[in-house]
Design a protein around this motif. Structure first.
Motif, PDB file in Angstrom:
ATOM      1  N   ALA A 379       0.977  -1.431   0.417  1.00 35.81           N
ATOM      2  CA  ALA A 379       0.375  -0.034   0.244  1.00 35.81           C
ATOM      3  C   ALA A 379       0.928   0.723   0.247  1.00 35.81           C
ATOM      4  CB  ALA A 379      -0.978   0.076   0.970  1.00 35.81           C
ATOM      5  N   VAL A 380       1.782   1.463   0.760  1.00 38.38           N
ATOM      6  CA  VAL A 380       2.943   2.571   0.586  1.00 38.38           C
ATOM      7  C   VAL A 380       3.521   3.052  -0.561  1.00 38.38           C
ATOM      8  CG1 VAL A 380       4.818   3.069   2.017  1.00 38.38           C
ATOM      9  CG2 VAL A 380       3.475   1.968   3.589  1.00 38.38           C
ATOM     10  N   ASP A 381       4.184   1.612  -1.167  1.00 39.41           N
ATOM     11  CA  ASP A 381       4.696   1.716  -2.561  1.00 39.41           C
ATOM     12  C   ASP A 381       3.452   2.046  -3.384  1.00 39.41           C
ATOM     13  OD1 ASP A 381       6.797   0.400  -1.313  1.00 39.41           O
ATOM     14  OD2 ASP A 381       6.575  -1.303  -2.135  1.00 39.41           O
ATOM     15  N   TRP A 382       2.551   1.840  -3.504  1.00 36.80           N
ATOM     16  CA  TRP A 382       1.756   2.221  -4.013  1.00 36.80           C
ATOM     17  C   TRP A 382       1.185   3.530  -4.163  1.00 36.80           C
ATOM     18  CZ3 TRP A 382      -2.296  -2.398  -4.595  1.00 36.80           C
ATOM     19  CH2 TRP A 382      -2.236  -3.415  -5.468  1.00 36.80           C
ATOM     20  N   CYS A 383       0.795   4.319  -3.191  1.00 39.52           N
ATOM     21  CA  CYS A 383       0.511   5.695  -2.035  1.00 39.52           C
ATOM     22  C   CYS A 383       1.718   6.765  -3.305  1.00 39.52           C
ATOM     23  CB  CYS A 383       0.986   5.292  -1.248  1.00 39.52           C
ATOM     24  SG  CYS A 383      -1.160   4.821  -0.165  1.00 39.52           S
ATOM     25  N   ARG A 384       3.284   6.305  -2.743  1.00 39.54           N
ATOM     26  CA  ARG A 384       3.911   6.794  -3.263  1.00 39.54           C
ATOM     27  C   ARG A 384       3.894   6.841  -5.118  1.00 39.54           C
ATOM     28  NH1 ARG A 384       8.277   3.714   0.804  1.00 39.54           N
ATOM     29  NH2 ARG A 384       8.354   5.113   2.583  1.00 39.54           N
ATOM     30  N   LYS A 385       3.519   6.173  -5.152  1.00 40.24           N
ATOM     31  CA  LYS A 385       3.817   6.159  -7.483  1.00 40.24           C
ATOM     32  C   LYS A 385       2.238   7.489  -7.735  1.00 40.24           C
ATOM     33  CE  LYS A 385       6.254   1.668  -7.838  1.00 40.24           C
ATOM     34  NZ  LYS A 385       7.428   2.436  -8.433  1.00 40.24           N
ATOM     35  N   GLY A 386       1.707   7.803  -6.376  1.00 34.43           N
ATOM     36  CA  GLY A 386       0.571   7.810  -6.701  1.00 34.43           C
ATOM     37  C   GLY A 386      -0.674   7.538  -7.077  1.00 34.43           C
ATOM     38  N   ALA A 387      -1.191   6.111  -6.363  1.00 32.76           N
ATOM     39  CA  ALA A 387      -2.249   5.052  -6.948  1.00 32.76           C
ATOM     40  C   ALA A 387      -3.149   5.842  -6.254  1.00 32.76           C
ATOM     41  CB  ALA A 387      -1.667   4.080  -6.599  1.00 32.76           C
ATOM     42  N   LYS A 388      -4.388   5.863  -6.532  1.00 36.53           N
ATOM     43  CA  LYS A 388      -5.763   6.124  -5.358  1.00 36.53           C
ATOM     44  C   LYS A 388      -6.268   4.371  -4.341  1.00 36.53           C
ATOM     45  CE  LYS A 388      -8.985   8.684  -7.138  1.00 36.53           C
ATOM     46  NZ  LYS A 388      -9.812   9.336  -7.785  1.00 36.53           N
ATOM     47  N   VAL A 389      -5.159   4.765  -3.333  1.00 37.01           N
ATOM     48  CA  VAL A 389      -5.340   3.230  -2.500  1.00 37.01           C
ATOM     49  C   VAL A 389      -5.904   3.651  -1.349  1.00 37.01           C
ATOM     50  CG1 VAL A 389      -3.710   2.182  -1.288  1.00 37.01           C
ATOM     51  CG2 VAL A 389      -2.884   3.103  -3.063  1.00 37.01           C
ATOM     52  N   THR A 390      -7.163   2.513  -0.873  1.00 38.66           N
ATOM     53  CA  THR A 390      -7.852   2.540   0.088  1.00 38.66           C
ATOM     54  C   THR A 390      -7.121   1.672   1.234  1.00 38.66           C
ATOM     55  OG1 THR A 390      -9.652   3.230  -0.912  1.00 38.66           O
ATOM     56  CG2 THR A 390     -10.119   2.061   1.943  1.00 38.66           C
ATOM     57  N   TYR A 391      -6.217   1.725   2.340  1.00 44.37           N
ATOM     58  CA  TYR A 391      -5.739   0.746   2.866  1.00 44.37           C
ATOM     59  C   TYR A 391      -6.570   0.394   4.452  1.00 44.37           C
ATOM     60  CZ  TYR A 391      -2.622  -1.009   6.112  1.00 44.37           C
ATOM     61  OH  TYR A 391      -1.503  -1.658   7.609  1.00 44.37           O
ATOM     62  N   ASP A 392      -6.520  -0.589   4.460  1.00 40.69           N
ATOM     63  CA  ASP A 392      -7.749  -1.289   5.508  1.00 40.69           C
ATOM     64  C   ASP A 392      -6.807  -2.154   6.655  1.00 40.69           C
ATOM     65  OD1 ASP A 392     -10.687  -0.142   6.653  1.00 40.69           O
ATOM     66  OD2 ASP A 392     -10.789  -0.447   4.001  1.00 40.69           O
ATOM     67  N   ALA A 393      -6.426  -1.246   8.075  1.00 43.99           N
ATOM     68  CA  ALA A 393      -5.727  -3.174   8.747  1.00 43.99           C
ATOM     69  C   ALA A 393      -6.555  -3.022   9.184  1.00 43.99           C
ATOM     70  CB  ALA A 393      -4.622  -1.860   9.845  1.00 43.99           C
ATOM     71  N   VAL A 394      -6.365  -4.741   9.920  1.00 42.58           N
ATOM     72  CA  VAL A 394      -8.017  -5.780  10.314  1.00 42.58           C
ATOM     73  C   VAL A 394      -7.430  -6.046  11.689  1.00 42.58           C
ATOM     74  CG1 VAL A 394      -8.872  -7.684  10.040  1.00 42.58           C
ATOM     75  CG2 VAL A 394      -8.691  -6.741   8.320  1.00 42.58           C
ATOM     76  N   MET A 395      -7.946  -5.574  12.006  1.00 37.31           N
ATOM     77  CA  MET A 395      -7.463  -5.654  13.682  1.00 37.31           C
ATOM     78  C   MET A 395      -8.068  -6.417  14.444  1.00 37.31           C
ATOM     79  SD  MET A 395      -5.706  -2.740  13.711  1.00 37.31           S
ATOM     80  CE  MET A 395      -5.002  -2.476  15.671  1.00 37.31           C
ATOM     81  N   SER A 432      -9.209   7.429  -1.197  1.00 33.02           N
ATOM     82  CA  SER A 432      -7.814   7.375  -1.322  1.00 33.02           C
ATOM     83  C   SER A 432      -7.425   7.560   0.409  1.00 33.02           C
ATOM     84  CB  SER A 432      -6.932   7.869  -1.582  1.00 33.02           C
ATOM     85  OG  SER A 432      -5.186   7.121  -1.193  1.00 33.02           O
ATOM     86  N   ASP A 433      -6.661   6.826   1.511  1.00 33.97           N
ATOM     87  CA  ASP A 433      -6.186   7.438   2.617  1.00 33.97           C
ATOM     88  C   ASP A 433      -4.667   7.370   2.606  1.00 33.97           C
ATOM     89  OD1 ASP A 433      -6.255   4.184   2.946  1.00 33.97           O
ATOM     90  OD2 ASP A 433      -7.675   4.041   4.299  1.00 33.97           O
ATOM     91  N   CYS A 434      -3.850   7.778   1.352  1.00 35.93           N
ATOM     92  CA  CYS A 434      -2.556   7.445   1.808  1.00 35.93           C
ATOM     93  C   CYS A 434      -1.951   9.053   2.531  1.00 35.93           C
ATOM     94  CB  CYS A 434      -1.977   7.803   0.118  1.00 35.93           C
ATOM     95  SG  CYS A 434      -2.797   6.575  -0.968  1.00 35.93           S
ATOM     96  N   TRP A 435      -3.063   9.740   2.627  1.00 38.58           N
ATOM     97  CA  TRP A 435      -1.936  10.861   3.818  1.00 38.58           C
ATOM     98  C   TRP A 435      -2.675   9.901   5.286  1.00 38.58           C
ATOM     99  CZ3 TRP A 435      -5.535  12.505   7.956  1.00 38.58           C
ATOM    100  CH2 TRP A 435      -6.528  12.332   7.362  1.00 38.58           C
ATOM    101  N   THR A 436      -3.012   8.993   5.186  1.00 38.53           N
ATOM    102  CA  THR A 436      -2.945   8.524   7.203  1.00 38.53           C
ATOM    103  C   THR A 436      -1.870   7.449   7.138  1.00 38.53           C
ATOM    104  OG1 THR A 436      -3.813   6.329   6.630  1.00 38.53           O
ATOM    105  CG2 THR A 436      -5.699   8.531   6.401  1.00 38.53           C
ATOM    106  N   MET A 437      -1.180   7.431   6.378  1.00 34.80           N
ATOM    107  CA  MET A 437      -0.344   6.085   6.046  1.00 34.80           C
ATOM    108  C   MET A 437       0.567   5.852   7.389  1.00 34.80           C
ATOM    109  SD  MET A 437      -1.248   3.252   3.994  1.00 34.80           S
ATOM    110  CE  MET A 437       0.150   2.174   4.461  1.00 34.80           C
ATOM    111  N   PRO A 438       0.948   6.823   7.569  1.00 31.88           N
ATOM    112  CA  PRO A 438       2.324   7.406   8.630  1.00 31.88           C
ATOM    113  C   PRO A 438       1.403   6.854   9.822  1.00 31.88           C
ATOM    114  CG  PRO A 438       2.976   9.257   7.174  1.00 31.88           C
ATOM    115  CD  PRO A 438       1.182   8.284   6.720  1.00 31.88           C
ATOM    116  N   VAL A 439       0.477   6.928   9.849  1.00 34.37           N
ATOM    117  CA  VAL A 439      -0.053   6.414  11.304  1.00 34.37           C
ATOM    118  C   VAL A 439      -0.884   5.507  11.145  1.00 34.37           C
ATOM    119  CG1 VAL A 439      -0.354   9.008  12.449  1.00 34.37           C
ATOM    120  CG2 VAL A 439      -2.247   7.752  11.242  1.00 34.37           C
ATOM    121  N   GLN A 440      -1.258   4.340  10.319  1.00 36.25           N
ATOM    122  CA  GLN A 440      -1.145   3.260  10.210  1.00 36.25           C
ATOM    123  C   GLN A 440      -1.109   2.115  10.806  1.00 36.25           C
ATOM    124  OE1 GLN A 440      -4.961   2.500   9.224  1.00 36.25           O
ATOM    125  NE2 GLN A 440      -5.646   3.782   7.631  1.00 36.25           N
ATOM    126  N   PRO A 441      -1.499   1.694  11.681  1.00 37.58           N
ATOM    127  CA  PRO A 441      -0.387   0.403  11.606  1.00 37.58           C
ATOM    128  C   PRO A 441      -0.057  -0.544  10.958  1.00 37.58           C
ATOM    129  CG  PRO A 441      -2.768  -0.262  11.876  1.00 37.58           C
ATOM    130  CD  PRO A 441      -2.931   1.405  11.716  1.00 37.58           C
TER     131      PRO A 441
END
Length: 441
Positions: A379-395, A432-441
């Motif tokens: 997800a991080v790699d795709w975000c850095r390339k400008g892709a439209k990514v929804t990331y979900d960490a399953v807790m 896209s929630d790429c902007w949240t990746m730094p705080v995503q688990p």
């Protein structure tokens, strides 16, 4: 009951609740060209000597009986199924016949516009031809004393059909089709098989989907890697198959890390499937294998080549690859020591290309079979390339079993994954929630 048999029993019970049935060793008089662990592989799965030139071209089709089928006012529920064989292109650029199935749903599509199509990429089924997902639609439980296979992917297929979404399922190259070994987790083979399944489904006379139908991809684990790779390769390999969205659950994006994780786990047999697939794809790796594999290792690879997941859980659960090598090194250690293997695995890395359509990546935070960190990195790699990514960490909590840590998110996240994908098919824009990746688990 030990953990592995208990887990398998639970999985079998779940499938039986969906109308599973045991498959006899062979139907009387049924033509076949191969028997795998006592299961006769129908002649349909034997490719012809000459294949069509166009990727996705239908080679043959026939009606497929679904194990769970109920009468309905508008036709059988959940729909009518067709077994497929279609042409694809493998990682070496050569033609390959791939099998699968298309299901035309009885339920109406209520999302507006033409009925959409979702290509389902199955999770790990095994490497024996009897493990193919298209066979599991007809016989969700294979249990004959020599092989055990559970069609757990049927659940996602039926949930999509209930929403009026047409589904095409791929068996991947060499799984079902009897002319070659399944190239397990080969990103190019799997991506091409997924995208060409869409082309094949759209060409069926009995299908309501057309080139105007929105297309989505759905996959978890091996299937998550396949759909992730397909999303990356679609702009160049299949520009005629524009994607509304792709769900990639627990994708094995970095096979070096995944290899380390599965060694010694309940699903250690997947090491053998991986190595068999590597050698099928790249025969130049054979001298490396000959140098390191001892007699036990060679026998394990041969044995696993006809096994399904259930067989591997019983026969090779918790096995360590150090017992398979002449040097006592693990497969991970050998990869570190062999540049040829490092180069091959680098070519399998997913995340080096930018998907041209929205993607949703989900991974369990305690998944230590297909490690959470490498899935998150995709997800991080795709975000850095400008892709439209929804990331979900399953807790989910760590339950002390790698297999359960991996299997749990498959079930708990599936409803959200299907809802996200059907929203894309209905034309709802993806965020896209790429902007949240730094705080995503």
């Amino acid at each position: 009951m030990p953990p592995r048999p208990r887990l398998l029993a639970a999985a079998i019970a779940a499938v039986l609740a969906l109308g599973a049935q045991a498959l006899p060793a062979a139907a009387a008089g049924e033509p076949a060209t191969q028997t795998s662990r006592g299961i006769v592989i129908p002649a349909f799965y034997t490719p012809p000597s000459t294949l069509p030139g166009a990727d996705g071209a239908l080679i043959r089709s026939e009606p497929l009986r679904l194990a769970l089928s109920l009468p309905g006012l508008d036709g059988p529920l959940p729909g009518r199924a067709t077994r497929l064989m279609y042409k694809s292109t493998d990682a070496g650029g050569g033609p390959v016949a791939v099998t699968g199935a298309y299901i035309e749903p009885t339920a109406a599509w209520r999302g507006g516009g033409p009925r959409p199509l979702v290509a389902v990429a199955p999770g790990t089924m095994g490497q024996g031809d009897q493990c193919a997902a298209s066979m599991a639609l007809e016989h969700p439980l294979l249990l004959n004393g020599r092989t055990v296979s559970v069609g757990y992917e049927n659940l996602s297929v039926y949930r999509l059909l209930a929403r009026g979404v047409a589904v095409v399922v791929t068996d991947y190259a060499g799984l079902g089709a009897t002319d070659r070994l399944h190239t397990y987790v080969n990103r190019v083979d799997e991506a091409h098989a997924v995208l060409d399944a869409v082309r094949a489904a759209r060409s069926l006379d009995s299908a309501s989907v057309t080139s105007a139908s929105p297309v989505g991809l759905f996959g978890y684990s091996q299937g998550g890697g396949a759909t992730a790779a397909a999303a990356e390769l679609q702009p160049t390999y299949a520009p005629d198959v524009p994607l509304a969205g792709t769900y990639s659950g627990a994708p094995p994006a970095d096979l070096t890390e995944v290899t380390e994780a599965i060694d010694g786990s309940e699903l250690a047999g997947a090491l053998g499937w991986s190595l068999n697939g590597f050698l099928q794809t790249e025969p130049a790796l054979r001298p490396v294998a000959d140098r390191y594999l001892n007699a036990a290792g060679e026998e394990a690879l041969k044995d696993l080549s006809t096994m399904c997941v259930g067989d591997a859980l019983f026969a090779y659960g918790s096995a360590r690859s150090t017992a398979w090598t002449t040097t006592g090194q693990s497969v991970g250690d050998i990869i570190e020591a062999e540049p040829a293997l490092q180069s091959f695995l680098a070519e399998q890395r997913i995340g080096t290309l930018r998907p041209g359509s929205p993607v949703r990546v989900a991974t369990g935070v305690n998944d230590d079979l297909v490690p959470h960190a490498q899935s998150r990195q995709l997800a991080v790699d795709w975000c850095r390339k400008g892709a439209k990514v929804t990331y979900d960490a399953v807790m989910l909590p760590d339950v002390g079993s790698s297999l359960l840590n991996h299997f749990g998110p498959l079930l708990t996240d599936q409803g959200d994954a299907i809802s996200w994908l059907t929203d894309r098919l209905a034309g709802k824009p993806a965020g896209s929630d790429c902007w949240t990746m730094p705080v995503q688990p």
